[in-house]
Design a protein around this motif. Structure first.
Motif, mmCIF file in Angstrom:
data_model
loop_
_atom_site.group_PDB
_atom_site.id
_atom_site.type_symbol
_atom_site.label_atom_id
_atom_site.label_comp_id
_atom_site.label_asym_id
_atom_site.label_seq_id
_atom_site.Cartn_x
_atom_site.Cartn_y
_atom_site.Cartn_z
ATOM 1 N N UNK A 165 0.713 -1.357 -0.056
ATOM 2 C CA UNK A 165 -0.061 -0.011 -0.113
ATOM 3 C C UNK A 165 0.875 1.344 0.009
ATOM 4 N N UNK A 166 2.200 1.198 0.691
ATOM 5 C CA UNK A 166 3.078 2.322 0.753
ATOM 6 C C UNK A 166 4.074 2.061 -0.426
ATOM 7 N N UNK A 167 4.558 0.954 -0.679
ATOM 8 C CA UNK A 167 5.502 0.764 -1.626
ATOM 9 C C UNK A 167 5.252 1.128 -2.957
ATOM 10 N N UNK A 168 3.791 1.017 -3.345
ATOM 11 C CA UNK A 168 3.208 1.285 -4.782
ATOM 12 C C UNK A 168 3.764 2.902 -4.991
ATOM 13 N N UNK A 169 3.918 3.782 -3.955
ATOM 14 C CA UNK A 169 4.088 4.993 -4.283
ATOM 15 C C UNK A 169 5.408 5.352 -4.902
ATOM 16 N N UNK A 170 6.589 4.200 -4.601
ATOM 17 C CA UNK A 170 7.753 4.359 -5.123
ATOM 18 C C UNK A 170 8.076 4.532 -6.465
ATOM 19 N N UNK A 171 7.468 3.560 -7.184
ATOM 20 C CA UNK A 171 7.778 3.644 -8.672
ATOM 21 C C UNK A 171 7.126 4.584 -9.430
ATOM 22 N N UNK A 172 5.913 5.057 -9.118
ATOM 23 C CA UNK A 172 4.859 6.130 -9.686
ATOM 24 C C UNK A 172 5.743 7.480 -9.127
ATOM 25 N N UNK A 173 6.042 7.344 -8.094
ATOM 26 C CA UNK A 173 6.724 8.713 -7.792
ATOM 27 C C UNK A 173 7.951 9.067 -8.345
ATOM 28 N N UNK A 174 8.978 7.825 -8.727
ATOM 29 C CA UNK A 174 10.132 8.192 -9.303
ATOM 30 C C UNK A 174 9.905 8.720 -10.591
ATOM 31 N N UNK A 175 8.726 8.027 -11.581
ATOM 32 C CA UNK A 175 8.397 8.614 -12.659
ATOM 33 C C UNK A 175 8.136 9.896 -12.817
ATOM 34 N N UNK A 176 7.243 10.313 -11.688
ATOM 35 C CA UNK A 176 6.662 11.818 -11.560
ATOM 36 C C UNK A 176 7.929 12.827 -11.428
ATOM 37 N N UNK A 177 8.734 12.259 -10.646
ATOM 38 C CA UNK A 177 9.852 12.935 -9.995
ATOM 39 C C UNK A 177 10.801 13.341 -11.374
ATOM 40 N N UNK A 178 11.186 12.284 -12.047
ATOM 41 C CA UNK A 178 11.917 12.334 -13.238
ATOM 42 C C UNK A 178 11.207 13.408 -14.155
ATOM 43 N N UNK A 179 10.057 13.296 -14.362
ATOM 44 C CA UNK A 179 9.301 14.335 -15.407
ATOM 45 C C UNK A 179 9.320 15.793 -14.539
ATOM 46 N N UNK A 180 9.170 15.809 -13.252
ATOM 47 C CA UNK A 180 9.346 17.213 -12.701
ATOM 48 C C UNK A 180 10.562 17.608 -13.009
ATOM 49 N N UNK A 181 11.858 17.267 -12.644
ATOM 50 C CA UNK A 181 13.041 17.492 -12.907
ATOM 51 C C UNK A 181 13.177 18.258 -14.215
ATOM 52 N N UNK A 182 12.606 17.571 -15.183
ATOM 53 C CA UNK A 182 12.763 18.339 -16.546
ATOM 54 C C UNK A 182 11.618 19.243 -16.868
ATOM 55 N N UNK A 183 10.468 19.065 -16.271
ATOM 56 C CA UNK A 183 9.413 20.033 -16.723
ATOM 57 C C UNK A 183 9.008 21.217 -15.951
ATOM 58 N N UNK A 184 9.357 21.235 -14.713
ATOM 59 C CA UNK A 184 9.189 22.272 -13.597
ATOM 60 C C UNK A 184 10.280 23.252 -14.039
ATOM 61 N N UNK A 185 9.878 24.648 -14.341
ATOM 62 C CA UNK A 185 10.849 25.629 -14.560
ATOM 63 C C UNK A 185 11.335 26.180 -13.117
ATOM 64 N N UNK A 186 12.599 26.746 -13.324
ATOM 65 C CA UNK A 186 13.046 27.583 -12.280
ATOM 66 C C UNK A 186 12.419 28.711 -11.986
ATOM 67 N N UNK A 187 11.654 29.200 -10.915
ATOM 68 C CA UNK A 187 10.948 30.243 -10.675
ATOM 69 C C UNK A 187 11.757 31.168 -9.520
ATOM 70 N N UNK A 188 12.142 32.401 -10.004
ATOM 71 C CA UNK A 188 12.929 33.371 -9.220
ATOM 72 C C UNK A 188 12.361 33.509 -7.704
ATOM 73 N N UNK A 189 12.960 33.314 -6.719
ATOM 74 C CA UNK A 189 12.350 33.578 -5.359
ATOM 75 C C UNK A 189 11.949 35.112 -5.478
ATOM 76 N N UNK A 190 10.842 35.500 -4.743
ATOM 77 C CA UNK A 190 10.473 36.725 -4.887
ATOM 78 C C UNK A 190 10.150 37.523 -3.463
#
Length: 498
Positions: A165-190
């Motif tokens: 129930x908890x471990x199923x988060x890991x593989x899905x989360x890793x895929x989402x993390x890889x997408x986020x590293x590529x897609x989420x832009x840097x936003x300058x702190x304000x």
């Protein structure tokens, strides 16, 4: 340079997957709680598997919102995803209840970051007019998680064992993390300046004490502890407000509540938690006792409610992004919510089950019409430099409202049922199965008790939606623009207008 359509699709996909993981985690785990606690030999501490997670995710919202404004939402988001994956693995390897509860608390903290930063990043990478459509897509994760989470949790627990129930988060989360590293832009702190540590400490103490107090309000053995917790919460909130009005960079931007859009929008957002989330978990019990349905059939009404919420959430997000006009949707939505709950209070005992199913589906349709939309509207009313803080504030009010209202509704139901049940019936052991063994007259009497208990609850929640109607009338009749506004230097990457 604007985000390319491909990169923006990857961004939305990543945010949706991560939001879904955060929303799904609690609903999946709910099915497995009894198994987990039983195998770890800690049934008496079973509730803390959920309470620890919920409490942590609530109290950390304002801290993470402010942190996102100071260091950038990308950093907070990626860190939250990593912590969520690691703690999911740790939960699965728990060999004792203390280990599991601690891991769930940290997991709840990271879940707050997933939910909050997803909304903040959408706000930073879209124009106000584009925002409702994409906020609705991200917001769809919650009702979908409610629909499939309990079933999925049961299937996983029965076939793979509860750690999955908890471990199923890991593989899905890793895929989402890889997408986020590529897609989420840097936003300058304000934001700069000293972090509001005193405000964070006072608010955390106040929220923890309040949540603990309301969750134990129905336990007569905890009367003194509950009173002490309420007192601590009151003192902490007084200190918090005193600190915030003097802070250079307040944790919660109280000054923005002078803006009518922020003030009324926050009230409307609270209705989601107070008016709907507070009653949903009690509906199956109501239908099993008052309508004498099976457990399976009693689940159809909440499903209809959530499905209505999902449909209208997506529809209104799309419509507002097309026209820019938004005021009519919370106005109609809160009116539908009040009408649906009013109908629930008026339905006679013995009405066919399709009648309350339709009534609660109307409540879901109404609530979904402003559930995600109102967050986007409030975001558009503040400077981009405070997007994280205001988003956290709106979510905090909604979650605290849901927690407090749920506890109050549960306490009222429990105390009133105990007082009204016929003599000879033990409320501590009264289950739907026990009710079905009683005589027809006794079953009718029990049904009347539950009907009488729930009617004033429905009336009170309908009144909460009426407050939302008033707030919607007071909401400025503005139009969301296509102008990105005073974006920060690195935050000017936004999707081209569709």
């Amino acid at each position: 340079m604007p985000l390319s359509p491909l990169r923006f699709r990857l961004l939305v996909t990543s945010l949706l997957v991560v939001s879904f993981l955060g929303a799904l985690d609690n609903t999946v785990v709910s099915t497995a709680i009894a198994t987990v606690a039983g195998q770890l030999g800690a049934l008496e501490h079973m509730s803390w598997i959920v309470v620890g997670y919920t409490l942590a995710s609530t109290v950390l919202l304002p801290v993470l919102g402010k942190l996102g404004d100071r260091v950038g939402p990308r950093s907070v988001f990626l860190a939250s995803v990593v912590v969520f994956i690691v703690t999911s693995i740790a939960c699965g390897f728990a060999n004792g209840i203390v280990w599991l509860i601690v891991a769930r608390v940290v997991q709840g903290m990271s879940s707050a970051g997933l939910q909050l930063m997803s909304q903040t990043i959408i706000a930073e990478t879209t124009t106000p007019r584009q925002r409702p459509k994409f906020m609705a897509i991200i917001g769809a994760a919650f009702p979908v998680a409610i629909l499939i989470g309990p079933v999925l949790g049961g299937v996983i627990t029965d076939n793979w064992g509860w750690p999955w129930v908890f471990w199923i988060n890991a593989p899905v989360g890793i895929v989402a993390l890889a997408l986020a590293i590529v897609a989420v832009p840097h936003i300058e702190p304000g934001r700069s300046g000293r972090f509001d540590l005193a405000g964070a400490v006072a608010l955390t103490i106040g929220l923890v004490a309040l949540v603990l107090a309301v969750t134990s309000i129905g336990d007569r053995s905890q009367t003194v502890a509950t009173a002490v917790a309420f007192a601590v919460a009151a003192v902490a909130f007084v200190v918090f407000f005193a600190v915030e009005v003097r802070a250079e960079e307040p944790l919660v931007p109280l000054g923005h509540f002078r803006d009518r859009t922020v003030a009324t929008g926050t009230v409307i957002s609270a209705i989601v938690g107070i008016g709907l989330f507070s009653i949903t978990s009690y509906l199956p019990t109501y239908f099993q006792m008052a309508y004498r349905t099976s457990a399976t059939v009693s689940g159809l009404v909440p499903i209809a409610t959530v499905f209505g919420m999902l449909v209208s959430n997506l529809a209104t997000g799309w419509l507002v992004s097309r026209t820019g006009h938004y005021r009519v949707y919370p106005l109609v939505g809160t009116a539908l919510g009040a009408a649906g709950l009013g109908a629930m209070a008026l339905l006679p005992l013995g009405a066919p089950l399709w009648a309350p199913t339709i009534a609660m589906a109307v409540v879901g349709l109404g609530t979904g019409a402003f559930m995600s939309l109102i967050v986007a509207v409030v975001q558009s009313a503040v400077p981009r430099t405070e997007t994280g803080a205001i988003t956290a504030t709106v979510n905090l009010v909604r979650q605290v409202g849901a927690t407090v209202a749920t506890a109050l509704v549960g306490g009222i139901i429990g105390a009133t049922v105990v007082a009204l049940l016929p003599a000879g019936l033990d409320p501590a052991t009264l289950t739907p199965a026990v009710v079905r063994t009683q005589s027809a007259a006794a079953q009718q009497q029990i049904a009347q008790v539950y009907q009488g208990v729930f009617v004033p609850v429905f009336v009170a929640l309908a009144a909460a939606y009426v407050v939302g109607v008033v707030a919607s009338i007071l909401l400025p009749n503005s139009r969301l623009s296509d102008d990105t506004g005073p974006l920060r230097a690195a935050a000017t990457e936004s999707i081209p207008a569709a």
